[in-house]
Design an enzyme around this catalytic site. Structure first.
Site, PDB file in Angstrom:
ATOM      1  N   ASN A  47      18.877  84.283 -29.338  1.00  0.00           N
ATOM      2  CA  ASN A  47      18.853  84.967 -28.041  1.00  0.00           C
ATOM      3  C   ASN A  47      20.153  84.735 -27.269  1.00  0.00           C
ATOM      4  O   ASN A  47      20.698  85.661 -26.655  1.00  0.00           O
ATOM      5  CB  ASN A  47      17.669  84.478 -27.214  1.00  0.00           C
ATOM      6  CG  ASN A  47      16.358  85.143 -27.607  1.00  0.00           C
ATOM      7  OD1 ASN A  47      16.357  86.283 -28.077  1.00  0.00           O
ATOM      8  ND2 ASN A  47      15.258  84.450 -27.431  1.00  0.00           N
ATOM      9  N   ASP A  60      14.179  90.048 -29.951  1.00  0.00           N
ATOM     10  CA  ASP A  60      12.940  90.836 -30.075  1.00  0.00           C
ATOM     11  C   ASP A  60      12.869  91.533 -31.424  1.00  0.00           C
ATOM     12  O   ASP A  60      11.802  91.601 -32.045  1.00  0.00           O
ATOM     13  CB  ASP A  60      12.868  91.872 -28.953  1.00  0.00           C
ATOM     14  CG  ASP A  60      12.619  91.244 -27.589  1.00  0.00           C
ATOM     15  OD1 ASP A  60      12.223  90.055 -27.548  1.00  0.00           O
ATOM     16  OD2 ASP A  60      12.827  91.931 -26.580  1.00  0.00           O
ATOM     17  N   HIS A  63      18.690  89.066 -25.961  1.00  0.00           N
ATOM     18  CA  HIS A  63      17.241  89.138 -26.142  1.00  0.00           C
ATOM     19  C   HIS A  63      16.778  90.359 -26.941  1.00  0.00           C
ATOM     20  O   HIS A  63      15.791  90.257 -27.681  1.00  0.00           O
ATOM     21  CB  HIS A  63      16.539  89.095 -24.781  1.00  0.00           C
ATOM     22  CG  HIS A  63      16.581  87.739 -24.153  1.00  0.00           C
ATOM     23  ND1 HIS A  63      15.718  86.718 -24.489  1.00  0.00           N
ATOM     24  CD2 HIS A  63      17.423  87.224 -23.204  1.00  0.00           C
ATOM     25  CE1 HIS A  63      15.997  85.641 -23.785  1.00  0.00           C
ATOM     26  NE2 HIS A  63      17.028  85.921 -22.990  1.00  0.00           N
ATOM     27  N   GLU A 102       8.178  82.412 -30.509  1.00  0.00           N
ATOM     28  CA  GLU A 102       8.606  82.803 -31.853  1.00  0.00           C
ATOM     29  C   GLU A 102       7.687  82.231 -32.924  1.00  0.00           C
ATOM     30  O   GLU A 102       8.076  82.144 -34.093  1.00  0.00           O
ATOM     31  CB  GLU A 102      10.046  82.327 -32.087  1.00  0.00           C
ATOM     32  CG  GLU A 102      10.239  80.832 -32.144  1.00  0.00           C
ATOM     33  CD  GLU A 102      10.422  80.171 -30.778  1.00  0.00           C
ATOM     34  OE1 GLU A 102      10.932  79.046 -30.753  1.00  0.00           O
ATOM     35  OE2 GLU A 102      10.075  80.791 -29.749  1.00  0.00           O
ATOM     36  N   ASP A 126       7.383  79.354 -37.646  1.00  0.00           N
ATOM     37  CA  ASP A 126       8.212  79.314 -36.442  1.00  0.00           C
ATOM     38  C   ASP A 126       9.658  79.636 -36.830  1.00  0.00           C
ATOM     39  O   ASP A 126      10.207  79.054 -37.775  1.00  0.00           O
ATOM     40  CB  ASP A 126       8.140  77.934 -35.781  1.00  0.00           C
ATOM     41  CG  ASP A 126       8.791  77.926 -34.416  1.00  0.00           C
ATOM     42  OD1 ASP A 126       8.109  78.278 -33.440  1.00  0.00           O
ATOM     43  OD2 ASP A 126       9.987  77.575 -34.331  1.00  0.00           O
TER      44      ASP A 126
END
Length: 377
Positions: A262, A271, A267, A297, A254
């Site tokens: 973010n 990504d 964002h 994530e 994680d």
């Protein structure tokens, strides 16, 4: 007795219909290149058959050019088949195939006229080309998908070969028996064309269906398996490890403080971090290991034949590599870390989702201990 003129008309009509079918299937924007080769090849074969079948045409068209057009069309179809099988056929090879079909009939039409010899050659030569197509389909196709087109190529080649043998053994190519053989071979051509056309379209549709099936099991952003793909493939991996008596390890990963990435950078940067992590994890995997984006994530690795100690070493190597990597995006440099949880079937069952649940608990233990570390479950 079979009427050759009628059969020729049927042959041309059926070939035109199958050609129209292939052309229509090749005319949409996303059509694969092999469909265009098949459509173009079928058009040329249709034109060549018409040229060789109309005796009132000039002898050069009827006895020479027509055979070259048929050969060129078959060569394009062969190229399309090889393209479908991730290969190709060079233009030099296509030229050789076409020139042979022009020179030899030309010799037996213009230099040493012999209808019998010309029919023998055309029977054997076009049978060989159709069988070459059948070989490509048989070697690279899935049996249950390619059987229709394979049957068409084999039957068409067989009909042409038998016509060539019959012409070789009979002096008069226009006697009663020869006319019967010619009629039967002419009847076989449209039937085989139907099999080939529908079989080729079936092969492309199966390829699209397989592509959709794979896409439905993949995460669109990272290319990793999604949860549905993990469930399907993970069960197979777990069962395989259980039957072989091997360990099965699961590593949960994680990204730390992903929400802050973010919020601070946007964002698109988030990504790119996920894509970067997926690429990094793929480098660490063996061909039979699995990687999936489990949600948000969070990623999961399923390692077949890896015990608990080895899995911990792998997880620590992954953690250290993530810590030292830099993500570049639109002029920005972003660093990130990850928390990892490691579990193994040696301490837990082979049930994949029990292992994932245990690995998830271990991963949150790593987060509570300060993040950017590996915890064993």
């Amino acid at each position: 007795m079979l009427n050759l003129d009628t059969l020729l008309l049927v042959q041309v009509c059926v070939t035109l219909l199958t050609t129209a079918l292939l052309v229509a299937s090749a005319c949409y924007t996303e059509s694969p290149p092999e469909q265009r080769w098949w459509a173009g090849g079928n058009v040329l074969v249709c034109v060549g058959l018409a040229l060789t079948g109309i005796e009132s045409l000039p002898v050069l068209l009827h006895g020479v050019i027509g055979y070259g057009v048929i050969a060129f069309g078959l060569a394009l179809a062969l190229r399309g088949l090889r393209v479908h099988c991730s290969s190709t056929l060079s233009w030099q090879a296509i030229a050789v195939i076409t020139v042979l079909a022009l020179l030899i009939p030309g010799w037996f039409t213009l230099v040493a006229p012999s209808l019998r010899a010309r029919l023998c050659f055309s029977g054997f030569y076009f049978a060989l080309l159709n069988w070459l197509c059948a070989v490509v389909v048989a070697r690279h196709g899935v049996w249950r998908v390619s059987i229709v087109s394979l049957t068409g190529f084999i039957l068409l080649g067989l009909a042409l070969f038998l016509r060539g043998v019959h012409m070789l053994l009979h002096v008069d190519p226009m006697d009663h028996t020869s006319s019967l053989v010619m009629g039967l071979s002419t009847l076989a051509i449209p039937l085989a064309q139907i099999c080939i056309a529908f079989g080729l379209i079936q092969m492309v549709m199966w390829r699209y269906a397989e592509r959709l099936r794979r896409l439905s099991a993949l995460d669109a952003l990272t290319g990793a398996l999604n949860r549905a793909g993990l469930e399907t493939q993970g069960k197979r991996v777990g069962l395989r490890a259980l039957r072989a008596g091997r360990s099965l390890a699961v590593i949960m990963i994680d990204v730390d403080y992903f929400k802050q990435i973010n919020d601070n950078h946007g964002h698109p940067v988030g990504d790119e971090v996920l894509r970067h992590l997926a690429r990094l994890l793929k480098v660490e995997l063996r061909p039979h290991d699995l990687m999936a984006r489990f949600g948000g994530e969070e990623f999961v690795l399923v390692l077949d034949g890896v015990d608990h100690a080895a899995a911990l070493n792998i997880a620590e190597r992954v953690r250290a590599r993530i810590e030292h990597e830099v993500v570049e995006w639109d002029g920005m440099s972003v660093r990130y870390t990850a928390s990892l949880g490691v579990v193994c079937s040696d301490q837990h069952s082979y049930d994949l989702f029990r292992l994932i649940a245990a690995g998830d608990a271990a991963m949150y233990q790593a987060k509570r201990a300060g993040r950017n570390r590996v915890a064993a479950g």
